[in-house]
Design an enzyme around this catalytic site. Structure first.
Site, short mmCIF file in Angstrom:
data_model
loop_
_atom_site.label_atom_id
_atom_site.label_comp_id
_atom_site.label_asym_id
_atom_site.label_seq_id
_atom_site.Cartn_x
_atom_site.Cartn_y
_atom_site.Cartn_z
N LYS A 254 0.84 -1.21 0.00
CA LYS A 254 0.00 0.00 0.00
C LYS A 254 0.87 1.26 0.00
CE LYS A 254 -4.19 1.14 2.55
NZ LYS A 254 -4.87 0.87 3.81
N GLU B 75 -17.77 7.01 4.68
CA GLU B 75 -17.11 6.59 3.45
C GLU B 75 -17.98 7.05 2.28
OE1 GLU B 75 -15.91 2.49 3.29
OE2 GLU B 75 -15.18 2.59 5.34
N CYS C 164 -17.75 0.09 10.37
CA CYS C 164 -17.97 0.94 11.55
C CYS C 164 -19.16 0.46 12.39
CB CYS C 164 -18.15 2.38 11.12
SG CYS C 164 -16.73 2.98 10.21
C1 UGA Z 1 -20.54 5.74 9.71
C2 UGA Z 1 -21.04 7.06 10.32
O1 UGA Z 1 -22.13 7.56 9.54
C3 UGA Z 1 -19.91 8.10 10.35
O2 UGA Z 1 -20.38 9.29 10.99
C4 UGA Z 1 -18.73 7.51 11.13
O3 UGA Z 1 -17.64 8.42 11.14
C5 UGA Z 1 -18.28 6.22 10.46
O4 UGA Z 1 -19.39 5.29 10.47
C6 UGA Z 1 -17.13 5.66 11.26
O5 UGA Z 1 -17.31 5.32 12.42
O6 UGA Z 1 -16.00 5.66 10.75
P1 UGA Z 1 -20.14 4.82 7.24
O7 UGA Z 1 -19.90 3.49 7.88
O8 UGA Z 1 -19.19 5.29 6.20
O9 UGA Z 1 -20.19 5.98 8.35
O10 UGA Z 1 -21.55 4.75 6.53
P2 UGA Z 1 -23.05 5.26 6.78
O11 UGA Z 1 -23.41 6.18 5.71
O12 UGA Z 1 -23.26 5.72 8.16
O13 UGA Z 1 -23.84 3.88 6.56
C7 UGA Z 1 -23.62 2.75 7.41
C8 UGA Z 1 -24.52 1.60 7.00
O14 UGA Z 1 -25.87 1.88 7.33
C9 UGA Z 1 -24.49 1.28 5.51
O15 UGA Z 1 -24.48 -0.12 5.33
C10 UGA Z 1 -25.79 1.86 5.00
O16 UGA Z 1 -26.28 1.23 3.85
C11 UGA Z 1 -26.70 1.64 6.20
N1 UGA Z 1 -27.85 2.59 6.26
C12 UGA Z 1 -27.65 3.91 6.43
C13 UGA Z 1 -29.14 2.08 6.18
O17 UGA Z 1 -29.36 0.86 6.04
N2 UGA Z 1 -30.20 2.95 6.27
C14 UGA Z 1 -30.02 4.28 6.43
O18 UGA Z 1 -31.03 5.03 6.51
C15 UGA Z 1 -28.72 4.77 6.51
#
Ligand code: UGA
Length: 459
Positions: free
Chosen positions: A35, A154, A276
């Site tokens: 990497k 992400e 996460c």
């Molecule tokens: C999440 C948090 O949103 C960030 O604030 C945090 O910094 C990050 O984890 C971390 O701890 O590093 P992320 O994992 O990138 O971010 O993605 P999200 O957009 O939060 O989605 C997480 C999961 O929930 C995905 O699988 C998404 O499809 C699902 N999701 C999200 C749902 O099923 N329904 C929703 O309404 C929203």
């Protein structure tokens, strides 16, 4: 300021690139040799919108360098630890990488250093880190330990870093808090050249919140767990909608209009994934247990989430009857759109279940196929959504990439064996899909031929 970032994953790379973009001199280290060599040769090891452009620009201007952990430790007045904290089999976060970095800092750093934990860690990790630095510190090292949790998503991590709602810093000394304020000053005042927006686009100034270290650590875990809870809650309401003949789209919209609830994270589907939420919920349950608090609410959140996979597979089974020998298209492999990350992706769990029952999978994802291939090699990867749908008995939409909403449905109808779409994310226009002769099944009572079309007032 001279800053170091240890770990070049999604969080570390974004942190390093964006801190350089706002004017700091940054050294980012990565222990994975392959990497690191990619990064040094200008090759991106991951897909994240805007990140490649930012890295290219700040490397050209000489504000971002890549190298070893030792070089990073020697470089920065402040050192951000951004290494992975994967889950152990019992749900605890594995802190061995953080410990390794702490040991290296203790051994090699001289003078004063601000050591900042940015990886998601259990509460009181800062205190452990501090103890470790003092036990192993040589060379007269003076240090402060601070927590600066990241809230990056992400797929939008550059935007989230440069235009956050809040910047949380947990520090137990004024010196540490002041240094962090200085580091984030350009972002707090929104004074930097934005690589995404034109400077005329005025954006809201973020809140800079300084707390003690333990509280900052808790804010991160509690925030992720709360969002996960919202998703599991709406998924249970979706089940109820299916049972009583209601429509989750209308129910979620109606709920989200209440500003105390809000519309975000009320999209039902195949459950939350990624590196996460699943691990953070587990870790938070363990932290609570160890502290004598029974956070059984979160155990339910996790149980409901795990149940999403089986429920979806059952839906496929109900439609296709026998799965053995059936050809099924899977659209979307990443755990969410705009990323190539497949860690804990629900799509991969669903594929494994369908394969176990003898189905043949033809998959397509705009970005995640290279990474998915390392996890599951015995399915057919296709170069676009149409090829994946060739001769299939059903198309399963498992990640809501924008391009799936723009499919030419009449072209698709001519390719499939049976015109059936099972939309695990409620992302397609059911009217459009049905108008092209497909049977449409969504999540939460979203049927192919809705009797009532809701007329939403306001947004
Ligand atoms: C999440 C948090 O949103 C960030 O604030 C945090 O910094 C990050 O984890 C971390 O701890 O590093 P992320 O994992 O990138 O971010 O993605 P999200 O957009 O939060 O989605 C997480 C999961 O929930 C995905 O699988 C998404 O499809 C699902 N999701 C999200 C749902 O099923 N329904 C929703 O309404 C929203």
């Amino acid at each position: 300021m001279k800053l170091s970032v240890i770990g070049a994953g999604y969080v570390g790379l974004t942190t390093a690139a964006c801190l350089a973009q706002v004017g700091h001199d940054v050294f980012c280290s990565e222990s994975d040799v392959e990497k690191l060599s990619k990064l040094r040769n200008g090759v991106m090891p991951l897909f994240e919108p805007h990140l490649e452009n930012v890295i290219e620009a700040v490397r050209k201007s000489g504000q971002l360098h890549f190298g070893s952990t030792e070089e990073a430790i020697a470089w920065g007045d402040a050192i951000f630890i951004c290494v992975g904290t994967p889950p152990l089999p019992n749900g605890d976060a594995d802190l061995s990488s953080i410990e390794g970095v702490a040991r290296a800092i203790a051994k090699r750093a001289t003078g004063y250093r601000l050591v900042i934990e940015k990886s998601t860690v259990p509460v009181q990790t800062g205190a452990q880190l501090s103890k470790h630095l003092s036990v192993h510190g040589t060379n007269g090292l003076k240090y402060d330990v601070a927590s600066n949790p990241e809230f990056l998503r992400e797929g939008t991590s550059v935007e989230d870093f440069l235009h956050p709602d809040r910047i949380v810093v947990g520090a137990d000394s004024t010196r540490a808090a002041d240094l962090l304020r200085e580091i984030y000053e350009p972002i707090v005042k929104q004074r930097f050249t934005c690589p995404i927006h034109s400077n005329s686009q005025k954006r809201k100034d973020p809140v800079f919140l300084a707390t003690d270290t333990n509280s900052a650590e808790l804010i991160k875990h509690a925030s992720n767990s709360f969002l996960a809870m919202k998703i599991s809650f709406i998924n249970m309401v979706a089940n109820l909608c299916e049972a009583v003949g209601a429509d989750i789209t209308q129910v979620a919209h109606g709920m989200g209009l209440d500003p105390r609830i809000g519309p975000a994270f009320l999209n039902p589907g195949i459950g939350f994934g990624g590196f996460c939420f699943p691990k953070d919920v587990q870790a938070f349950i363990r932290i609570a247990e160890k502290s004598g608090c029974d956070f059984s609410l979160l155990k339910e959140v996790d149980r409901i989430n795990q149940g999403r996979i089986e429920r979806f597979v059952e839906q496929v089974r109900t439609e296709l009857w026998v799965l053995r020998g059936k050809k099924i298209a899977v659209w979307g492999l990443a755990f969410k759109p705009n990323t190539d990350d497949v860690r804990f992706a629900p799509a991969l769990s669903i594929i494994r279940r369908l394969q176990a029952e003898g189905a043949h999978i033809q998959a397509y994802d705009p970005q995640a196929m290279e990474k998915a291939c390392k996890e599951i090699s015995d399915i057919t990867y296709c170069s676009d959504a149409y090829k994946a749908a060739h001769g299939v008995d059903a198309v399963l939409l498992l990640t809501e990439w924008e391009e799936f909403r723009n499919v030419d449905w009449s072209r698709l109808a001519a390719l499939v064996e049976r015109p059936l779409i099972i939309d695990g994310r409620n992302t397609l226009s059911r009217e459009e899909v049905v108008a092209n002769g497909f049977h449409y099944i969504g999540v939460g009572g979203v049927s192919a031929t809705p009797k009532v079309t809701a007329s939403f007032i306001g947004t």
